[in-house]
Scaffold this motif. Structure first.
Motif, PDB file in Angstrom:
ATOM      1  N   ALA A  82    -118.256  52.971  96.473  1.00 61.18           N
ATOM      2  CA  ALA A  82    -119.349  53.881  96.115  1.00 61.18           C
ATOM      3  C   ALA A  82    -120.348  54.014  97.262  1.00 61.18           C
ATOM      4  O   ALA A  82    -120.892  55.095  97.500  1.00 61.18           O
ATOM      5  CB  ALA A  82    -120.053  53.395  94.857  1.00 61.18           C
ATOM      6  N   ALA A  83    -120.587  52.923  97.982  1.00 61.61           N
ATOM      7  CA  ALA A  83    -121.519  52.944  99.109  1.00 61.61           C
ATOM      8  C   ALA A  83    -120.863  53.462 100.389  1.00 61.61           C
ATOM      9  O   ALA A  83    -121.529  53.642 101.400  1.00 61.61           O
ATOM     10  CB  ALA A  83    -122.076  51.549  99.354  1.00 61.61           C
ATOM     11  N   ASN A  84    -119.539  53.683 100.330  1.00 58.23           N
ATOM     12  CA  ASN A  84    -118.775  54.178 101.487  1.00 58.23           C
ATOM     13  C   ASN A  84    -118.875  53.211 102.666  1.00 58.23           C
ATOM     14  O   ASN A  84    -119.097  53.611 103.801  1.00 58.23           O
ATOM     15  CB  ASN A  84    -119.256  55.574 101.887  1.00 58.23           C
ATOM     16  CG  ASN A  84    -118.180  56.348 102.621  1.00 58.23           C
ATOM     17  OD1 ASN A  84    -117.029  55.935 102.650  1.00 58.23           O
ATOM     18  ND2 ASN A  84    -118.551  57.463 103.216  1.00 58.23           N
ATOM     19  N   ARG A  85    -118.724  51.908 102.378  1.00 59.12           N
ATOM     20  CA  ARG A  85    -118.844  50.870 103.403  1.00 59.12           C
ATOM     21  C   ARG A  85    -117.571  50.020 103.494  1.00 59.12           C
ATOM     22  O   ARG A  85    -117.639  48.847 103.852  1.00 59.12           O
ATOM     23  CB  ARG A  85    -120.033  49.954 103.099  1.00 59.12           C
ATOM     24  CG  ARG A  85    -121.387  50.645 103.130  1.00 59.12           C
ATOM     25  CD  ARG A  85    -121.765  51.034 104.545  1.00 59.12           C
ATOM     26  NE  ARG A  85    -123.115  51.567 104.641  1.00 59.12           N
ATOM     27  CZ  ARG A  85    -123.421  52.852 104.541  1.00 59.12           C
ATOM     28  NH1 ARG A  85    -122.479  53.739 104.299  1.00 59.12           N
ATOM     29  NH2 ARG A  85    -124.672  53.252 104.671  1.00 59.12           N
ATOM     30  N   ALA A  86    -116.419  50.590 103.173  1.00 62.16           N
ATOM     31  CA  ALA A  86    -115.162  49.840 103.207  1.00 62.16           C
ATOM     32  C   ALA A  86    -114.858  49.397 104.638  1.00 62.16           C
ATOM     33  O   ALA A  86    -114.929  50.188 105.577  1.00 62.16           O
ATOM     34  CB  ALA A  86    -114.025  50.695 102.665  1.00 62.16           C
TER      35      ALA A  86
END
Length: 158
Positions: A82-86
């Motif tokens: 969801a935070a786009n921090r993969a």
């Protein structure tokens, strides 16, 4: 307080003490990590987040081996996706109590909180996804005179 002679002047008068929106600042320890505690049911997770390659460790094991079911692995990855921090943060978690489902929820809650401490700008995204809300549902206690929390003993007419 200024005196007003008509309602038209009301728009020109400003109040002195308007509360400002809360400013969220970065909270890091001496090692440059963000720490948070996540909880669900009876499970409590301690989570540390630091910049890295995206490795997630739960109780000194790879998270895929600790949480073998794909659903639990998905629950763990939800705030990161969801935070786009993969692949940007290494996450270390220790979790105790409860079952695997509660532990996965506790780690997810801890990851979400720790991400907001590391990167306060992510708070709105994670809050909107519902990841910062603690799921407070716990097992209801057994009452005396009852078989379980609410179930009565079987009634016998004779």
């Amino acid at each position: 307080m200024a005196e007003l002679s008509s309602l038209a002047e009301l728009g020109t008068v400003t109040t002195a003490a308007q509360p400002a929106a809360p400013v969220h600042v970065q909270k890091l320890d001496k090692s440059g990590r963000a720490y948070a505690t996540g909880k669900r049911k009876n499970a409590i997770a301690r989570v540390w987040v630091k910049p890295g390659s995206g490795k997630i460790t739960v109780n000194d094991k790879e998270f895929a081996t600790y949480f073998a079911r794909p659903v639990l692995q998905m629950i763990l990855n939800q705030p990161i996706v969801a935070a786009n921090r993969a692949g940007q943060y290494d996450i270390v978690a220790t979790v105790i109590g409860g079952g695997l489902s509660g532990q996965a929820g506790a780690v997810r809650h801890g990851i979400s909180k720790a991400l907001t401490y590391y990167e306060p700008a992510l708070r709105s995204v994670l809050k909107k996804g519902g990841f910062l809300t603690r799921d407070s549902r716990v097992v209801e206690r057994k009452k005396y005179g009852k078989a379980k929390a609410r179930r009565s003993f079987q009634f016998s007419k004779r």
